[in-house]
Design an enzyme around this catalytic site. Structure first.
Site, PDB file in Angstrom:
ATOM      1  N   ASN A  17       0.809  -1.307  -0.306  1.00 29.52           N
ATOM      2  CA  ASN A  17       0.095  -0.079   0.381  1.00 29.52           C
ATOM      3  C   ASN A  17       0.828   1.489  -0.117  1.00 29.52           C
ATOM      4  OD1 ASN A  17       0.708   0.066   2.838  1.00 29.52           O
ATOM      5  ND2 ASN A  17      -1.331   0.479   3.060  1.00 29.52           N
ATOM      6  N   PRO A  57       9.574  -6.832  -0.233  1.00 29.66           N
ATOM      7  CA  PRO A  57       8.674  -5.461  -0.335  1.00 29.66           C
ATOM      8  C   PRO A  57       8.101  -6.506  -0.521  1.00 29.66           C
ATOM      9  CG  PRO A  57      10.599  -5.183  -2.209  1.00 29.66           C
ATOM     10  CD  PRO A  57      11.414  -6.407  -0.713  1.00 29.66           C
ATOM     11  N   ALA A  58       6.287  -6.185  -0.621  1.00 26.79           N
ATOM     12  CA  ALA A  58       5.304  -6.619  -1.396  1.00 26.79           C
ATOM     13  C   ALA A  58       5.502  -7.702  -2.740  1.00 26.79           C
ATOM     14  CB  ALA A  58       4.069  -6.147  -1.499  1.00 26.79           C
ATOM     15  N   GLY A  76       1.966  -4.929   8.248  1.00 27.12           N
ATOM     16  CA  GLY A  76       0.732  -5.769   7.372  1.00 27.12           C
ATOM     17  C   GLY A  76       0.177  -6.089   7.996  1.00 27.12           C
ATOM     18  N   SER A  77      -1.300  -7.268   7.679  1.00 27.94           N
ATOM     19  CA  SER A  77      -2.102  -7.901   8.753  1.00 27.94           C
ATOM     20  C   SER A  77      -1.107  -8.323   9.380  1.00 27.94           C
ATOM     21  CB  SER A  77      -2.477  -8.484   8.066  1.00 27.94           C
ATOM     22  OG  SER A  77      -2.508  -9.640   7.518  1.00 27.94           O
ATOM     23  N   GLU A 132       4.203  -3.625  12.865  1.00 27.52           N
ATOM     24  CA  GLU A 132       2.907  -2.518  12.513  1.00 27.52           C
ATOM     25  C   GLU A 132       1.831  -3.267  11.763  1.00 27.52           C
ATOM     26  OE1 GLU A 132       0.988  -0.209  10.909  1.00 27.52           O
ATOM     27  OE2 GLU A 132       1.943   0.630   9.642  1.00 27.52           O
ATOM     28  N   LEU A 133       0.780  -3.607  12.318  1.00 24.26           N
ATOM     29  CA  LEU A 133      -0.200  -4.279  11.854  1.00 24.26           C
ATOM     30  C   LEU A 133      -1.382  -3.772  12.002  1.00 24.26           C
ATOM     31  CD1 LEU A 133       0.892  -7.499  14.589  1.00 24.26           C
ATOM     32  CD2 LEU A 133       1.603  -6.898  12.413  1.00 24.26           C
ATOM     33  N   CYS A 189      -3.721   1.462   6.699  1.00 28.68           N
ATOM     34  CA  CYS A 189      -3.526   0.558   8.366  1.00 28.68           C
ATOM     35  C   CYS A 189      -4.705   1.657   9.300  1.00 28.68           C
ATOM     36  CB  CYS A 189      -2.578   0.349   9.286  1.00 28.68           C
ATOM     37  SG  CYS A 189      -1.420  -1.067   8.103  1.00 28.68           S
TER      38      CYS A 189
HETATM   39  C1  SIN Z   1       0.629   2.044   6.854  1.00 29.57           C
HETATM   40  O1  SIN Z   1      -1.095   1.756   6.002  1.00 29.57           O
HETATM   41  O2  SIN Z   1       0.817   1.026   7.406  1.00 29.57           O
HETATM   42  C2  SIN Z   1       0.684   3.874   6.602  1.00 29.57           C
HETATM   43  C3  SIN Z   1       0.366   4.925   7.243  1.00 29.57           C
HETATM   44  C4  SIN Z   1       0.615   6.220   6.253  1.00 29.57           C
HETATM   45  O3  SIN Z   1       1.917   6.170   6.930  1.00 29.57           O
HETATM   46  O4  SIN Z   1       0.204   6.981   7.464  1.00 29.57           O
END
Ligand code: SIN
Length: 483
Positions: free
Chosen positions: A156, A180-181, A233-234, A255-256, A289
């Site tokens: 994303n 990376p993805a 990710g998830s 960071e989920l 996220c």
């Molecule tokens: C994310 O969706 O994990 C990152 C969003 C952001 O950095 O603002």
């Protein structure tokens, strides 16, 4: 071929130990807006991932022994090159990920800002002296790089998620391996090309591209030479990766997922709340996220908010992110669209109403209409799951206590937002929300100087800010005796 000013920014191989490494097979990078092939990239095996770890391990001692100033100088070159090539990097990002070009340009500047910020902050990685309990002793605390860092990052934000991990790692004196993805490797490889041009030594920043998420994931989470593993990710995948990291007791930061509440109190500036909700919900077609996932509006301003928000959402234009004036690009895949459509359908079946949108878009298979659902309740699937798409569920509420308990009623705790002009309420609600980040009268909260991260099932550790740098260090206590 792709109308880049600098065609060398398209790279088709993993970047290992300062060279471009070919593999036996290739994976396809597809533009989600059109379904067309962008290019093919060498598909690395777990063995090649091991080679990447070795390259980072070999480079560690000379990189960590450079002065913070030297590292900062090289990182500053990297930042400058990213900004000089912002247009090309944005074009590459839109081609592989789909977000509108203006947003992609914003992401390049956002990613680069982490490199600039951490380059400077690396110079301030201060230790400590602590008064000792005995006169002939001194207690000194120093901070040292944790070692080789491995990361897995999502599609994303193909540039910024790598930048904010790698920049902190490099500034702290660590070396870095990024996977990376596989949908979006080109932005990462372009970053590697620019890292090389910036003079970052071979082995310090490595990118391994692979479709073998499980095999390469095992190497990056279990290899004994990796000291820290970081993932965005998830939550289900994050939990598995934490388990894998346990075998070698790695430092982890995760960071989920999120399920951000966006609360509008009746004392709020409603126009500002509408703008905030628009930005925090529809950025990246709702695929972040920290995107607003549930909008709670106090009963006596609900009608006004829905009317103004619907007017604003009506103006959003859906289409190919390369075209002028597009606000909502494609979602990453047909499966992602199907998931969002299912959540909407289930919620409508349970009594939600569609104010606008509510179905796939005619733009193509990966597009979904910006949607607002009203009469939603907090137990509906659209409120209990991370939507990751352009859908705003609106839930009414009566009192401050009630909305705090509904907002906190989720396993997630990443970002929350609320709008109020009552200073007492601002403090009460900010403190009561069980989330790692709270936007108060603000819908966009991410930046390099601030600690990004969540609590509960949203993960641990912080990225950005001095806290994000510390996550890449170990504390060492020196007990100085015989004084
Ligand atoms: C994310 O969706 O994990 C990152 C969003 C952001 O950095 O603002």
């Amino acid at each position: 071929m792709l109308n880049l000013k600098d065609e060398q920014l398209i790279r088709n191989h993993s970047y290992i130990n300062g060279s471009w490494h070919s593999s036996e097979s290739q994976l396809e990078v597809v533009n989600p807006a059109t379904g067309n092939l962008v290019t093919k990239v060498a598909d690395a095996t777990p063995k090649e991932a091991e080679l990447t770890v070795k390259s980072a391990k070999d480079a560690l001692s000379s990189w960590s022994q450079k002065s913070a100033n030297e590292r900062a100088g090289l990182m500053r070159n990297w930042f400058n090159l990213m900004m000089q090539h912002q247009d090309d990097l944005a074009l590459i990002l839109t081609l592989e990920q789909g977000k509108p070009l203006a947003e992609a340009k914003g992401e390049i500047a956002y990613g680069a800002s982490y490199i600039e910020w951490f380059a400077e902050e690396g110079k301030r990685l201060y230790g400590d002296t602590i008064p000792a309990l005995a006169n002939d002793k001194r207690i000194v605390v120093i901070k040292q790089p944790v070692g080789v860092v491995a990361s897995i990052t999502p599609w994303n934000f193909p540039n910024a998620m790598i930048a904010r991990k790698a920049a902190a790692a490099l500034a702290a004196g660590c070396t870095f391996v990024g996977r990376p993805a596989s949908q979006t490797p080109l932005s990462a490889l372009a970053m590697a090309e620019l890292a090389e041009r910036a003079g970052i030594p071979a082995g310090v920043f490595n990118i391994v591209v692979s479709n073998d998420a499980i095999g390469v994931g095992k190497v990056l989470t279990q290899h004994p030479d990796i000291a820290k593993f970081t993932f965005t990710g998830s939550t289900p995948v994050g939990k598995r990766l934490i388990e894998q990291c346990a075998t070698t007791v790695k430092k982890v930061s995760m960071e989920l997922g999120g399920n951000a509440p966006f609360i509008v109190f009746d004392d709020a500036d409603i126009d500002a709340a509408v703008q905030g909700a628009l930005l925090s919900k529809y950025r990246n077609a709702g695929q972040t996220c920290v995107c607003t996932n549930r909008i709670f509006v106090q009963k006596n301003v609900k009608a006004e908010f829905i009317q103004k928000f619907t007017e604003a959402v009506k103006k959003l234009t859906v289409g190919n992110g390369l075209e002028e004036g597009i606000n909502i690009g494609p979602m990453i895949s047909k499966q992602a669209v199907a998931g969002v459509d299912e959540l909407v359908k289930q919620s409508v079946a349970q009594g939600a109403n569609i104010a606008i949108g509510g179905s796939r878009s005619e733009e193509g298979e990966c597009f979904y209409q910006p949607t607002i659902l009203t009469d939603v309740t907090n137990d509906m699937p659209v409120a209990q799951n991370e939507i990751f798409g352009p859908v705003s569920p609106i839930i009414g509420f009566e009192s401050e206590q009630q909305v705090i308990s509904m907002a906190n009623d989720t396993e997630f705790g990443l970002a929350a937002y609320f709008y109020s002009r009552d200073v007492g309420r601002v403090w009460r609600v900010a403190e009561a929300l069980d989330f790692g980040m709270v936007g108060v009268n603000e819908g966009i909260i991410s930046n390099a100087a601030a600690p990004f991260g969540g609590v509960k099932a949203s993960g641990n550790g912080r990225e950005g800010s001095k806290y994000g740098l510390e996550d890449y260090t170990e504390i060492k206590y020196l007990c100085m005796g015989g004084i």
